[in-house]
Write a protein that holds these residues in place. Structure first.
Motif, PDB file in Angstrom:
ATOM      1  N   GLU A 102     -72.503 -78.598  61.033  1.00 15.71           N
ATOM      2  CA  GLU A 102     -72.922 -78.281  59.670  1.00 15.71           C
ATOM      3  C   GLU A 102     -73.711 -79.464  59.142  1.00 15.71           C
ATOM      4  O   GLU A 102     -73.284 -80.614  59.275  1.00 15.71           O
ATOM      5  CB  GLU A 102     -71.701 -78.036  58.777  1.00 15.71           C
ATOM      6  CG  GLU A 102     -72.038 -77.840  57.296  1.00 15.71           C
ATOM      7  CD  GLU A 102     -70.797 -77.975  56.426  1.00 15.71           C
ATOM      8  OE1 GLU A 102     -70.167 -76.949  56.156  1.00 15.71           O
ATOM      9  OE2 GLU A 102     -70.481 -79.125  56.013  1.00 15.71           O
ATOM     10  N   VAL A 103     -74.877 -79.189  58.555  1.00 17.87           N
ATOM     11  CA  VAL A 103     -75.672 -80.222  57.882  1.00 17.87           C
ATOM     12  C   VAL A 103     -75.771 -79.843  56.414  1.00 17.87           C
ATOM     13  O   VAL A 103     -76.128 -78.705  56.066  1.00 17.87           O
ATOM     14  CB  VAL A 103     -77.072 -80.357  58.508  1.00 17.87           C
ATOM     15  CG1 VAL A 103     -78.003 -81.163  57.598  1.00 17.87           C
ATOM     16  CG2 VAL A 103     -76.978 -81.018  59.876  1.00 17.87           C
ATOM     17  N   THR A 104     -75.450 -80.791  55.548  1.00 19.93           N
ATOM     18  CA  THR A 104     -75.495 -80.579  54.111  1.00 19.93           C
ATOM     19  C   THR A 104     -76.584 -81.456  53.509  1.00 19.93           C
ATOM     20  O   THR A 104     -76.751 -82.607  53.898  1.00 19.93           O
ATOM     21  CB  THR A 104     -74.142 -80.940  53.460  1.00 19.93           C
ATOM     22  OG1 THR A 104     -73.120 -80.139  54.083  1.00 19.93           O
ATOM     23  CG2 THR A 104     -74.148 -80.663  51.979  1.00 19.93           C
ATOM     24  N   GLY A 105     -77.339 -80.892  52.566  1.00 20.73           N
ATOM     25  CA  GLY A 105     -78.382 -81.684  51.938  1.00 20.73           C
ATOM     26  C   GLY A 105     -79.211 -80.887  50.954  1.00 20.73           C
ATOM     27  O   GLY A 105     -78.992 -79.682  50.740  1.00 20.73           O
ATOM     28  N   PRO A 106     -80.219 -81.522  50.380  1.00 20.05           N
ATOM     29  CA  PRO A 106     -81.064 -80.882  49.348  1.00 20.05           C
ATOM     30  C   PRO A 106     -82.162 -80.015  49.947  1.00 20.05           C
ATOM     31  O   PRO A 106     -83.358 -80.280  49.779  1.00 20.05           O
ATOM     32  CB  PRO A 106     -81.633 -82.081  48.589  1.00 20.05           C
ATOM     33  CG  PRO A 106     -81.749 -83.152  49.641  1.00 20.05           C
ATOM     34  CD  PRO A 106     -80.539 -82.972  50.531  1.00 20.05           C
ATOM     35  N   PHE A 107     -81.773 -78.966  50.665  1.00 20.32           N
ATOM     36  CA  PHE A 107     -82.758 -78.048  51.230  1.00 20.32           C
ATOM     37  C   PHE A 107     -83.523 -77.339  50.110  1.00 20.32           C
ATOM     38  O   PHE A 107     -82.946 -76.995  49.070  1.00 20.32           O
ATOM     39  CB  PHE A 107     -82.069 -77.002  52.106  1.00 20.32           C
ATOM     40  CG  PHE A 107     -81.474 -77.557  53.363  1.00 20.32           C
ATOM     41  CD1 PHE A 107     -82.279 -77.887  54.453  1.00 20.32           C
ATOM     42  CD2 PHE A 107     -80.101 -77.760  53.478  1.00 20.32           C
ATOM     43  CE1 PHE A 107     -81.729 -78.396  55.619  1.00 20.32           C
ATOM     44  CE2 PHE A 107     -79.544 -78.273  54.634  1.00 20.32           C
ATOM     45  CZ  PHE A 107     -80.363 -78.593  55.714  1.00 20.32           C
ATOM     46  N   ARG A 108     -84.805 -77.116  50.334  1.00 21.77           N
ATOM     47  CA  ARG A 108     -85.632 -76.405  49.354  1.00 21.77           C
ATOM     48  C   ARG A 108     -85.259 -74.925  49.390  1.00 21.77           C
ATOM     49  O   ARG A 108     -85.385 -74.266  50.420  1.00 21.77           O
ATOM     50  CB  ARG A 108     -87.117 -76.568  49.672  1.00 21.77           C
ATOM     51  CG  ARG A 108     -87.554 -78.017  49.726  1.00 21.77           C
ATOM     52  CD  ARG A 108     -89.054 -78.162  49.625  1.00 21.77           C
ATOM     53  NE  ARG A 108     -89.807 -77.400  50.601  1.00 21.77           N
ATOM     54  CZ  ARG A 108     -91.134 -77.433  50.700  1.00 21.77           C
ATOM     55  NH1 ARG A 108     -91.829 -78.187  49.869  1.00 21.77           N
ATOM     56  NH2 ARG A 108     -91.764 -76.719  51.618  1.00 21.77           N
ATOM     57  N   ARG A 109     -84.814 -74.397  48.279  1.00 22.16           N
ATOM     58  CA  ARG A 109     -84.340 -73.019  48.235  1.00 22.16           C
ATOM     59  C   ARG A 109     -85.277 -72.115  47.468  1.00 22.16           C
ATOM     60  O   ARG A 109     -85.162 -70.921  47.533  1.00 22.16           O
ATOM     61  CB  ARG A 109     -82.937 -72.971  47.633  1.00 22.16           C
ATOM     62  CG  ARG A 109     -81.885 -73.580  48.541  1.00 22.16           C
ATOM     63  CD  ARG A 109     -80.562 -73.728  47.848  1.00 22.16           C
ATOM     64  NE  ARG A 109     -80.530 -74.940  47.045  1.00 22.16           N
ATOM     65  CZ  ARG A 109     -79.586 -75.230  46.168  1.00 22.16           C
ATOM     66  NH1 ARG A 109     -78.598 -74.372  45.969  1.00 22.16           N
ATOM     67  NH2 ARG A 109     -79.590 -76.353  45.478  1.00 22.16           N
ATOM     68  N   LEU A 139     -76.595 -76.001  56.391  1.00 22.08           N
ATOM     69  CA  LEU A 139     -77.221 -75.396  57.563  1.00 22.08           C
ATOM     70  C   LEU A 139     -76.255 -75.509  58.734  1.00 22.08           C
ATOM     71  O   LEU A 139     -75.822 -76.610  59.094  1.00 22.08           O
ATOM     72  CB  LEU A 139     -78.526 -76.117  57.897  1.00 22.08           C
ATOM     73  CG  LEU A 139     -79.208 -75.724  59.220  1.00 22.08           C
ATOM     74  CD1 LEU A 139     -79.609 -74.243  59.213  1.00 22.08           C
ATOM     75  CD2 LEU A 139     -80.416 -76.614  59.475  1.00 22.08           C
ATOM     76  N   TYR A 140     -75.914 -74.366  59.338  1.00 20.96           N
ATOM     77  CA  TYR A 140     -75.062 -74.326  60.518  1.00 20.96           C
ATOM     78  C   TYR A 140     -75.905 -74.073  61.763  1.00 20.96           C
ATOM     79  O   TYR A 140     -76.902 -73.343  61.718  1.00 20.96           O
ATOM     80  CB  TYR A 140     -73.991 -73.236  60.376  1.00 20.96           C
ATOM     81  CG  TYR A 140     -73.037 -73.521  59.253  1.00 20.96           C
ATOM     82  CD1 TYR A 140     -71.920 -74.323  59.450  1.00 20.96           C
ATOM     83  CD2 TYR A 140     -73.270 -73.027  57.968  1.00 20.96           C
ATOM     84  CE1 TYR A 140     -71.055 -74.629  58.410  1.00 20.96           C
ATOM     85  CE2 TYR A 140     -72.419 -73.317  56.923  1.00 20.96           C
ATOM     86  CZ  TYR A 140     -71.310 -74.123  57.151  1.00 20.96           C
ATOM     87  OH  TYR A 140     -70.470 -74.428  56.104  1.00 20.96           O
ATOM     88  N   PHE A 141     -75.522 -74.675  62.855  1.00 19.23           N
ATOM     89  CA  PHE A 141     -76.202 -74.474  64.136  1.00 19.23           C
ATOM     90  C   PHE A 141     -75.302 -75.024  65.228  1.00 19.23           C
ATOM     91  O   PHE A 141     -74.300 -75.711  64.954  1.00 19.23           O
ATOM     92  CB  PHE A 141     -77.569 -75.189  64.164  1.00 19.23           C
ATOM     93  CG  PHE A 141     -77.472 -76.683  64.073  1.00 19.23           C
ATOM     94  CD1 PHE A 141     -77.458 -77.470  65.217  1.00 19.23           C
ATOM     95  CD2 PHE A 141     -77.394 -77.315  62.836  1.00 19.23           C
ATOM     96  CE1 PHE A 141     -77.355 -78.848  65.132  1.00 19.23           C
ATOM     97  CE2 PHE A 141     -77.288 -78.701  62.737  1.00 19.23           C
ATOM     98  CZ  PHE A 141     -77.276 -79.467  63.897  1.00 19.23           C
TER      99      PHE A 141
END
Length: 387
Positions: free
Chosen positions: A380-387, A359-361
């Protein structure tokens, strides 16, 4: 340059909800009835509670990590990153991807792009739009261009090439007004546009040929009683300086206080209004507009909005306590990240990498809160986002 603010006080009631997530749009009526009688509710999100802020000042759930990818006025991939980073989007590019970001400053405005390699490292950065003013939000198109919107009197939409191969083109047929965001609807071959005015409108642009935004019809959303709505043509989409503005040309137009972010998914156009303190949902099948979120939860200043195929919506705060909150299809509103020590800034440009893992912001003004946006930071945030 005006700082967009949002009252941190929220309404006592959560309000009625008619929420249609991407994974259960067809069952929207029964899903909304399954929500608590008060509407959406604050609770623990799908990723758990936020931990302490990390070295970058980002508080995240367990299993997530952050990094800074750009700072205003500093070199990133060979480019001095622009001030006041705002709306953004991601685009696939071979084994890598591109993140595009607007610059909400006068006169030079425009937009820049960062090209990432497959391992997430920055390959290069470059400009894709110059010489425009107060480029706020925008939206990506299904044919992989970026619509950069000017938030200024008689502002225009510019269609840009995130890959940097083609020059940007103004799209005046999409209206001359104080633009905020755009969301493409490939199902109905239309583009929805928000307007950042205290009596702003929601517009729909239908191009003559899908994929060519140079010509088409601009409509404005009008009320028909209750939640019902219909679209009516704007008589003059490109009024002169002293002519009647688009939002005042149709008497039945429905008005929203400070239109902000806009996102389309599975038959629903979601859009935010900072003065209304709401996240709205336009249901294209039912021809209704209802509020998804009326305040009262952890989400304070509604602004940019995006989503994932899971049906989760992600809403960034302008002010508030500087969070991005998730609104889940089962009615939970919860923070997924928070920036500490940046109370005079706002979160802008949330966008997911093509695989949904990053996720970029941006923090538009950073810890300094400088109105010129020279303290802007892109994360940038990296992780187990629900897709």
């Amino acid at each position: 340059m005006r700082r967009r603010t949002f009252l941190t006080a929220v309404s006592a009631g959560l309000g009625a909800v008619a929420f249609s997530g991407a994974v259960w749009h067809e069952a929207a009526a029964s899903a909304s009835r399954s929500l608590p009688s008060g509407g959406l509710r604050a609770g623990t999100g799908p990723y758990g509670p936020l931990g302490a802020a990390d070295a970058n000042g980002v508080a995240l759930p367990a299993g997530f990590s952050s990094r800074v990818v750009a700072r205003s006025g500093r070199l990133t991939g060979g480019l001095l990153w622009h001030p006041a980073p705002d709306g953004g989007a991601c685009f696939a590019d071979g084994d890598g991807w591109i993140y595009v970001s607007n610059s909400e400053v006068p006169l030079v405005g425009g937009a820049s792009a960062i090209r990432f390699r497959a391992d997430g490292s920055v390959e290069r950065a470059y400009r894709i739009l110059d010489g425009t003013t107060l480029n706020c939000a925008g939206g990506r198109t299904p044919w992989n261009t970026w619509l950069s919107c000017e938030e200024v009197f008689r502002g225009r939409v510019y269609e840009t090439d995130p890959y940097g191969a083609r020059s940007a083109q103004a799209r005046p047929a999409m209206g001359r007004f104080k633009h905020e965001a755009a969301a493409c609807d490939p199902d109905h071959r239309a583009v929805y546009l928000t307007e950042d005015e205290s009596d702003g409108c929601l517009y729909r642009f239908t191009p003559d040929v899908w994929g060519d935004l140079s010509r088409g019809r601009l409509d404005v959303l009008c009320g028909t009683g209750g939640d019902g709505v219909e679209w009516r043509p704007v008589p003059d989409p490109t009024p002169g300086v002293f002519e009647r503005q688009t939002r005042h040309q149709v008497a039945a137009a429905r008005h929203f206080d400070g239109g902000e972010g806009c996102h389309y998914a599975a038959g629903v156009c979601y859009f935010t209004a900072k003065g209304d303190r709401k996240v709205w949902a336009y249901d294209t099948a039912r021809q209704t507009v209802t509020s998804v979120y009326d305040g009262g939860g952890t989400l304070d200043g509604v602004d940019n909005i995006t989503g994932l195929p899971s049906g989760d919506l992600y809403v960034a705060e302008d002010g508030g306590n500087m969070e991005i909150n998730v609104i889940t299809p089962d009615g939970v509103v919860a923070p997924v990240l928070r920036l500490d020590g940046q109370a005079e800034s706002e979160i802008t440009g949330p966008a997911f990498s093509p695989d949904g893992t990053r996720l970029y912001f941006s923090s538009q003004r950073g810890p300094s809160g400088e109105t010129a946006g020279t303290g802007g930071i892109t994360y940038e945030v990296t992780g187990p986002f629900r897709r």
